[in-house]
Design a protein around this motif. Sequence first.
Motif, mmCIF file in Angstrom:
data_model
loop_
_atom_site.group_PDB
_atom_site.id
_atom_site.type_symbol
_atom_site.label_atom_id
_atom_site.label_comp_id
_atom_site.label_asym_id
_atom_site.label_seq_id
_atom_site.Cartn_x
_atom_site.Cartn_y
_atom_site.Cartn_z
ATOM 1 N N HIS A 199 5.521 -4.742 10.205
ATOM 2 C CA HIS A 199 5.785 -4.277 8.850
ATOM 3 C C HIS A 199 4.961 -5.101 7.877
ATOM 4 O O HIS A 199 4.947 -6.319 7.934
ATOM 5 C CB HIS A 199 7.278 -4.407 8.523
ATOM 6 C CG HIS A 199 8.134 -3.592 9.446
ATOM 7 N ND1 HIS A 199 8.263 -2.233 9.326
ATOM 8 C CD2 HIS A 199 8.882 -3.948 10.526
ATOM 9 C CE1 HIS A 199 9.076 -1.781 10.288
ATOM 10 N NE2 HIS A 199 9.442 -2.805 11.019
ATOM 11 N N LEU A 200 4.288 -4.410 6.983
ATOM 12 C CA LEU A 200 3.388 -5.085 6.062
ATOM 13 C C LEU A 200 4.085 -5.499 4.784
ATOM 14 O O LEU A 200 3.448 -5.631 3.762
ATOM 15 C CB LEU A 200 2.218 -4.151 5.722
ATOM 16 C CG LEU A 200 1.151 -4.035 6.785
ATOM 17 C CD1 LEU A 200 0.086 -3.060 6.344
ATOM 18 C CD2 LEU A 200 0.539 -5.368 7.085
ATOM 19 N N GLU A 201 5.378 -5.703 4.845
ATOM 20 C CA GLU A 201 6.097 -6.117 3.655
ATOM 21 C C GLU A 201 5.949 -7.619 3.491
ATOM 22 O O GLU A 201 5.577 -8.326 4.411
ATOM 23 C CB GLU A 201 7.575 -5.741 3.788
ATOM 24 C CG GLU A 201 8.250 -5.557 2.443
ATOM 25 C CD GLU A 201 9.635 -4.990 2.638
ATOM 26 O OE1 GLU A 201 10.396 -5.012 1.686
ATOM 27 O OE2 GLU A 201 9.923 -4.536 3.750
ATOM 28 N N LEU B 297 7.130 0.995 6.642
ATOM 29 C CA LEU B 297 5.760 1.443 6.403
ATOM 30 C C LEU B 297 5.225 2.317 7.529
ATOM 31 O O LEU B 297 4.182 2.936 7.387
ATOM 32 C CB LEU B 297 4.846 0.233 6.215
ATOM 33 C CG LEU B 297 5.158 -0.583 4.946
ATOM 34 C CD1 LEU B 297 4.280 -1.806 4.901
ATOM 35 C CD2 LEU B 297 4.963 0.267 3.718
ATOM 36 N N ASP C 271 0.496 4.285 -0.296
ATOM 37 C CA ASP C 271 1.494 3.728 -1.192
ATOM 38 C C ASP C 271 1.452 4.389 -2.562
ATOM 39 O O ASP C 271 2.245 4.066 -3.434
ATOM 40 C CB ASP C 271 1.232 2.234 -1.402
ATOM 41 C CG ASP C 271 1.256 1.499 -0.081
ATOM 42 O OD1 ASP C 271 2.270 1.616 0.605
ATOM 43 O OD2 ASP C 271 0.259 0.851 0.241
ATOM 44 N N THR D 289 0.384 -7.512 -1.698
ATOM 45 C CA THR D 289 1.116 -7.803 -0.460
ATOM 46 C C THR D 289 0.252 -8.681 0.431
ATOM 47 O O THR D 289 -0.975 -8.729 0.293
ATOM 48 C CB THR D 289 1.488 -6.517 0.307
ATOM 49 O OG1 THR D 289 0.302 -5.733 0.529
ATOM 50 C CG2 THR D 289 2.500 -5.685 -0.463
ATOM 51 N N GLN E 6 -2.499 -3.671 -1.170
ATOM 52 C CA GLN E 6 -1.125 -3.207 -1.339
ATOM 53 C C GLN E 6 -0.735 -2.452 -0.081
ATOM 54 O O GLN E 6 -1.064 -1.280 0.084
ATOM 55 C CB GLN E 6 -0.982 -2.319 -2.577
ATOM 56 C CG GLN E 6 0.441 -1.816 -2.781
ATOM 57 C CD GLN E 6 0.624 -1.124 -4.128
ATOM 58 O OE1 GLN E 6 0.146 -1.607 -5.131
ATOM 59 N NE2 GLN E 6 1.301 0.012 -4.133
ATOM 60 N N ASN E 7 -0.078 -3.174 0.836
ATOM 61 C CA ASN E 7 0.305 -2.607 2.126
ATOM 62 C C ASN E 7 -0.923 -2.077 2.868
ATOM 63 O O ASN E 7 -1.824 -2.839 3.151
ATOM 64 C CB ASN E 7 1.394 -1.553 1.929
ATOM 65 C CG ASN E 7 2.650 -2.153 1.311
ATOM 66 O OD1 ASN E 7 3.032 -3.263 1.641
ATOM 67 N ND2 ASN E 7 3.273 -1.422 0.405
ATOM 68 N N TYR E 8 -0.991 -0.789 3.161
ATOM 69 C CA TYR E 8 -2.135 -0.256 3.902
ATOM 70 C C TYR E 8 -3.246 0.261 2.987
ATOM 71 O O TYR E 8 -4.127 0.994 3.441
ATOM 72 C CB TYR E 8 -1.679 0.877 4.826
ATOM 73 C CG TYR E 8 -0.977 0.414 6.078
ATOM 74 C CD1 TYR E 8 -1.670 -0.222 7.107
ATOM 75 C CD2 TYR E 8 0.387 0.612 6.243
ATOM 76 C CE1 TYR E 8 -1.027 -0.643 8.254
ATOM 77 C CE2 TYR E 8 1.043 0.196 7.395
ATOM 78 C CZ TYR E 8 0.326 -0.430 8.399
ATOM 79 O OH TYR E 8 0.968 -0.848 9.540
ATOM 80 N N GLN F 169 -4.110 -3.898 9.820
ATOM 81 C CA GLN F 169 -3.393 -4.821 8.947
ATOM 82 C C GLN F 169 -4.424 -5.773 8.342
ATOM 83 O O GLN F 169 -4.932 -6.668 9.015
ATOM 84 C CB GLN F 169 -2.336 -5.596 9.738
ATOM 85 C CG GLN F 169 -1.187 -4.726 10.213
ATOM 86 C CD GLN F 169 -0.137 -5.541 10.941
ATOM 87 O OE1 GLN F 169 -0.419 -6.108 11.990
ATOM 88 N NE2 GLN F 169 1.061 -5.595 10.408
#
Length: 450
Positions: A8-10, A38, A44, A131, A153-155, A195
Amino acid sequence: MDYFHSDHLEYLGDDYYDFVDFEDNPFLEPEPHRVADLDSVDSDIEDDFESSKSNTDTSAVEARNGKDIQGIPWERLNFTRDKYREARLKQYKNYENLSRSREGLDKECLQVEKGKTFYDFQFNTRLVKSTIVHFQLRNLIWATSKHDVYLMQNYSVMHWSSLLRRGKEVLNVATPIVPTMKRPGLLSQSLSRVQISTMAVKENLLVAGGFQGELICRYLNQPGVAFCTKVTTDENAITNAVNIYHNHNGSLRIMTANNDAAVRVYDAESFACVNCFSFDWSVNNTSVSPDGKLFAVLGDSTECLIIDASSGKITGNLKGHLDYSFASVWHPDGRILATGNQDTTCRLWDIRNLSKSLAMLKGNMGAIRALRFTSDGRFLAMAEPADFVHVFDAESGYVKCQEIDIFGEIAGISFSPDAEALFVGVADRTYGSLLEFNRTHYNCYLDSVF
């Protein structure tokens, strides 16, 4: 560097640092809007950019009228900002790879005069949220002008326009990435669900490194991704850092630093690998001198190396840090190198005499994870893992400092190329954002009048 994998990319900071555990945590607002899983999300960004969230942004005027620059509603909480800061300073635990005695470290550091203002707060937006995917890697913010900044930002790699106050996705790495450049012998390959651990944007080129050794290159003025590949098949192959630079002949180059103890150099036009240098430990960071003739190599060692960019020969060995290093930057004049370490210090080295560091700067809580000089060499910005960015005045001998005091993990820092703006990315579940500061210019004529 430590290998850590997350599906999880949080925001990952809570997994590594003991945060203050108040009953009413200001970072836990009622039902915050955030992505929880995600794996079910490809992008996003919604078309309208959730414009209704603009009321969470903070302007300079609002800040002058008493609003918290991050929008934290301290007036609704059972404790003050000062009390929260006091408790956080006491309870924050800095991550260390080497448990060595830090006794006497404070005495060696410069005595700094804080409270200066070199950059004024301008704007904070939560329409884009920084992120991070690895707690030790924070080079995820890059400004290409005082109005244009890129962040993870995330992916998604996002572009934020401070003029339009709008964000736009420029690269999505959740979906399959197929390189557009086709040349005989070019070792490119399709990638998916990368990632992103590090990035750089310069010369209209976006370069990103991945958690599985990926390298992604996209020219911002061209559609699609020009080149992408896995630079190594090593099982522990995180791409820890990427650089875009001109070599001593003026050719544009890309440099990668990887956990497989190798530094690779690629031609930015053909994307052919033109050099590969091996070391005795994982390489966490590299930076190239302004003339392109030398580069610094930092990693899972207390020592930092100066390398001849053409031959790969070690020309200097910097000794003094007590832990592993993750950040470095060269002064524009090429004579000073700054290195950031998990021992909570930044050391300044005179490249003409490397027997001992020229000076040592210290943070408040944790490791020095990011370093940036302004293009004119006047200021050095130094970011800790969380809460503090320090801006030092080089002309004063680094003894005058502005301290930017915020809450949340810092995903990266970047000065604009003209040194007029400073951007800070905050990674937090609720208050993740992008902060903008503008350089303070004093009116000398008015000063003389008054």
